[in-house]
Design an enzyme around this catalytic site. Sequence first.
Site, PDB file in Angstrom:
ATOM      1  N   ARG A  49       0.850  -1.195   0.000  1.00 51.94           N
ATOM      2  CA  ARG A  49       0.000   0.000   0.000  1.00 51.94           C
ATOM      3  C   ARG A  49       0.883   1.241   0.000  1.00 51.94           C
ATOM      4  O   ARG A  49       1.330   1.692   1.057  1.00 51.94           O
ATOM      5  CB  ARG A  49      -0.924  -0.002   1.215  1.00 51.94           C
ATOM      6  CG  ARG A  49      -1.832  -1.228   1.311  1.00 51.94           C
ATOM      7  CD  ARG A  49      -2.651  -1.180   2.589  1.00 51.94           C
ATOM      8  NE  ARG A  49      -3.561  -2.302   2.706  1.00 51.94           N
ATOM      9  CZ  ARG A  49      -3.263  -3.462   3.304  1.00 51.94           C
ATOM     10  NH1 ARG A  49      -2.058  -3.623   3.835  1.00 51.94           N
ATOM     11  NH2 ARG A  49      -4.148  -4.433   3.375  1.00 51.94           N
TER      12      ARG A  49
ATOM     13  N   ARG B  36       1.003  -1.109  -5.333  1.00 53.75           N
ATOM     14  CA  ARG B  36      -0.207  -0.459  -5.839  1.00 53.75           C
ATOM     15  C   ARG B  36       0.036   1.040  -5.918  1.00 53.75           C
ATOM     16  O   ARG B  36       0.506   1.651  -4.945  1.00 53.75           O
ATOM     17  CB  ARG B  36      -1.384  -0.756  -4.909  1.00 53.75           C
ATOM     18  CG  ARG B  36      -2.688  -0.108  -5.357  1.00 53.75           C
ATOM     19  CD  ARG B  36      -3.839  -0.524  -4.461  1.00 53.75           C
ATOM     20  NE  ARG B  36      -3.725  -0.008  -3.109  1.00 53.75           N
ATOM     21  CZ  ARG B  36      -4.512  -0.362  -2.093  1.00 53.75           C
ATOM     22  NH1 ARG B  36      -5.465  -1.256  -2.292  1.00 53.75           N
ATOM     23  NH2 ARG B  36      -4.349   0.155  -0.896  1.00 53.75           N
TER      24      ARG B  36
ATOM     25  N   GLU C 223     -11.861  -4.554  -8.637  1.00 55.24           N
ATOM     26  CA  GLU C 223     -12.548  -4.278  -7.376  1.00 55.24           C
ATOM     27  C   GLU C 223     -13.853  -3.509  -7.556  1.00 55.24           C
ATOM     28  O   GLU C 223     -14.475  -3.112  -6.567  1.00 55.24           O
ATOM     29  CB  GLU C 223     -11.620  -3.538  -6.403  1.00 55.24           C
ATOM     30  CG  GLU C 223     -10.885  -2.366  -7.016  1.00 55.24           C
ATOM     31  CD  GLU C 223      -9.779  -1.831  -6.114  1.00 55.24           C
ATOM     32  OE1 GLU C 223      -9.847  -2.028  -4.891  1.00 55.24           O
ATOM     33  OE2 GLU C 223      -8.853  -1.200  -6.646  1.00 55.24           O
TER      34      GLU C 223
ATOM     35  N   ASN D 102     -12.325  -6.913  -0.864  1.00 56.80           N
ATOM     36  CA  ASN D 102     -13.024  -6.060   0.109  1.00 56.80           C
ATOM     37  C   ASN D 102     -13.945  -5.070  -0.601  1.00 56.80           C
ATOM     38  O   ASN D 102     -15.147  -4.998  -0.326  1.00 56.80           O
ATOM     39  CB  ASN D 102     -12.022  -5.286   0.972  1.00 56.80           C
ATOM     40  CG  ASN D 102     -11.110  -6.197   1.760  1.00 56.80           C
ATOM     41  OD1 ASN D 102     -11.295  -7.409   1.781  1.00 56.80           O
ATOM     42  ND2 ASN D 102     -10.116  -5.630   2.413  1.00 56.80           N
ATOM     43  N   ASP D 103     -13.364  -4.285  -1.499  1.00 63.12           N
ATOM     44  CA  ASP D 103     -14.167  -3.296  -2.221  1.00 63.12           C
ATOM     45  C   ASP D 103     -15.147  -3.967  -3.174  1.00 63.12           C
ATOM     46  O   ASP D 103     -16.295  -3.533  -3.303  1.00 63.12           O
ATOM     47  CB  ASP D 103     -13.267  -2.326  -2.985  1.00 63.12           C
ATOM     48  CG  ASP D 103     -12.828  -1.150  -2.124  1.00 63.12           C
ATOM     49  OD1 ASP D 103     -13.603  -0.757  -1.230  1.00 63.12           O
ATOM     50  OD2 ASP D 103     -11.725  -0.630  -2.336  1.00 63.12           O
TER      51      ASP D 103
ATOM     52  N   ARG E 255     -18.702  -1.869   4.271  1.00 62.25           N
ATOM     53  CA  ARG E 255     -18.177  -2.814   5.258  1.00 62.25           C
ATOM     54  C   ARG E 255     -17.629  -2.107   6.494  1.00 62.25           C
ATOM     55  O   ARG E 255     -17.387  -2.743   7.517  1.00 62.25           O
ATOM     56  CB  ARG E 255     -17.081  -3.685   4.637  1.00 62.25           C
ATOM     57  CG  ARG E 255     -15.795  -2.945   4.314  1.00 62.25           C
ATOM     58  CD  ARG E 255     -14.849  -3.821   3.500  1.00 62.25           C
ATOM     59  NE  ARG E 255     -14.449  -5.005   4.227  1.00 62.25           N
ATOM     60  CZ  ARG E 255     -13.349  -5.090   4.968  1.00 62.25           C
ATOM     61  NH1 ARG E 255     -12.565  -4.035   5.092  1.00 62.25           N
ATOM     62  NH2 ARG E 255     -13.027  -6.205   5.574  1.00 62.25           N
TER      63      ARG E 255
ATOM     64  N   CYS F 202      -6.107 -10.213  -3.220  1.00 63.60           N
ATOM     65  CA  CYS F 202      -5.390  -9.595  -2.106  1.00 63.60           C
ATOM     66  C   CYS F 202      -6.325  -8.975  -1.067  1.00 63.60           C
ATOM     67  O   CYS F 202      -5.906  -8.173  -0.248  1.00 63.60           O
ATOM     68  CB  CYS F 202      -4.414  -8.531  -2.609  1.00 63.60           C
ATOM     69  SG  CYS F 202      -5.169  -7.224  -3.581  1.00 63.60           S
TER      70      CYS F 202
END
Length: 753
Positions: A469, A505, A603, A626-627, A637, A674
């Site tokens: 990140r 990223r 995502e 997640n997204d 979330r 990921c």
Amino acid sequence: MLETLRHIVQEVNAAEGLNEALDIIVRRVRDAMGTEVCSVYMRDPLSNRYIFRATEGLNKRLVGQASLASGEGLVGLVAEREEPINLEDAETHPAFQFLQGIGEEAFHAFLGVPIIHQRDVLGVLVVQQAQRRRFDEDDEAFLVTMSAQLAGVIAHAQVTGAVQEELLDGAEPARINGIPGAPGIAIGTVVVVSPEADLFAVPKRIVNNRRAELRAFRQALNAVQADIRAVSDNLRGEMSAEDHALFDVYLGILDDSAIGGEVAALIKAGHWAQGALSQVMIKHIRHFERMEHSYLRERAVDVKDLGTRVLSYLQANDTSRDKDYPEQCILVGEELTATALGEVPRDQLVGLISVRGSGNSHVAILARAMGIPTVMGAVDLPYARLQDREVIVDGYQGAVHLNPVPEVRQRFQDLLNEDLAINKDLEALRDLPCETLDGHRLPLWVNTGLMVDVGRSLDQGAEGVGLYRTEVPFLLRDRFPSEEEQRQIYREQLQAFAPRPVTMRTLDIGGDKALPYFPIEEDNPFLGWRGIRVTLDHPEIFLAQVRAMLKANEGLGNLRIMLPMVSNIAELDEALVLIRRSHRELQQEGFAGELPPIGVMVEVPSAVYQARALARRVDFLSVGSNDLTQYLLAVDRNNARVADLYHSFHPAVLQALRSVAEAGQSEGKPVGICGELAGDPLGAVLMLAMGYNVLSMNATSLPRVKQVLRKLTHARACEVLAEVMAMEDAAAVTRRLEALMVESGLQSFSRSR
């Protein structure tokens, strides 16, 4: 009606605990509706009965004694049906049940509405009248609206009341739901981290040295009074005499005969100075806020300012800040920071609870890297009252348990012991490959963002980095880092993992990740200006970052670049042009490195449907589960109110994940994942069967996933995948995967253990 509602909710919000809140409700609702009786029945979670808890108009001596079961009497019927009951003559209804001694025989008209908070029936709000009549539609609408407005306030007051009790046999157990921040179980003693000079965040403490506390308060008070006199003198010629007289009022408020005297009395009773000041000032602030006249309501701001000034001096002179932390320390705060974590010795810090924040916040990321069980977004937690209390942190479910009954505490202690034993056993897996019983190899990589992640990741046997990140170094600064600063940061990461691959990223800000020096104010940030959208609009930021990555990779060759939040082909094409341009320019400057592999994060739903087209243009795909899950399900979330609707095993999510894997396979491009799903042992089984080439997760999860996959065959995972893809709800999928764990002797990895 709105003004009346606002006043009642405001007054209830100011209540110290549940009993006071309920007394305010019955008194104010009765007055507002002009009825003769208003009562509240609250559900007792242990007996599941509705206890007569507060009344205006009935026999108060039976408060806390009279009760009805669900479905019993009109109150029980309201609770069971979860809807209002409005009767002209209550006694004639078949469900009517007479409660001896409560005094309602004189009242015939009955209107009861359920008090519901997050689908849980907390109680029933009732109004009654002697006249035989149906309450009209306006009355019913008002009471329903009032109940809905007060449900959250009552839930919070209910927890606050439970925590106020000493931890004795009569204490009420409570579970506060939040968001899982980092997995694991922690049982320990709370240390509250209070923000600088926030009157509403000061924990309550009892002290022995009352003289020292009183002396500290007097010194702080004198300092503020001196400040006010200095300001008064400076402005004497700038203000009218009437306005200037306010400074004398302020000095009078702090005098020993006023608020200053009240604080001193609490200190003499054993409260520490900061807590005594907080209690008194909040009481007076709320007193002013409830006043009808707008001029007097605005005086609450002045009182708050005075209290904050005194608190600032108290905190500045607080020698107790260099405190001894308990052996099993659980850090609790409204919004925890990495700095707060760093102040506690690592071997004593066992858990974290943050009232605000998300599973993607800096603290949560750091907690996962350090292996500290964490709950974020515990919005109903009365954290200021928890100092020195024992609590249980359930980082798996995102819950905090207060005053647990002995059986519950023992169950969590058993889970904690089991986790410790499992972690010890898993250490032997470090140098073993992640390979199924029938020889299928699946590399496990890690998600990182800080140098502190590196050692732990390598210790756990990470084979690469699936997500670095890059925004974390940006978040830790008060300005954009320069190209050279970025190069040094990226170089450290690449060197630490070399020759293992490191997937960096590009800057992903927006959503819940805002830079303090580059604010993005939007009504809906998750659907707004974030990820690749920001960096393409600011190519100067994007180009500097890409150049820094390419330079950092020189001589190492283990860099992979990944683009976030790509929603269409045009964005990808534009980003690829900029990356290739940066590479050409560096080559012209003498840079010798090759263009690294470039990938796209899948995502958003549009990327799922264009996955094959995206794969043709890049070297790899990586799903950000997640997204993707929250966008597919339209569920934030990080919002504790709807977090229970966020299901990684929702059939729509599984269909999307399989579709992306198949798209990559069709184009001959590797596909990784990921998100948090990759680090879930149950989810990892499905990713294995779908054909994902890499799973990337936090370091803590890596050995657990490896253990599960090494105990299964690839063929068995494919069989189970075929079964769950035919299922229609997430709960059924979860049950099937948990059954697989039991079948394979892996009960310890089941969510329902």
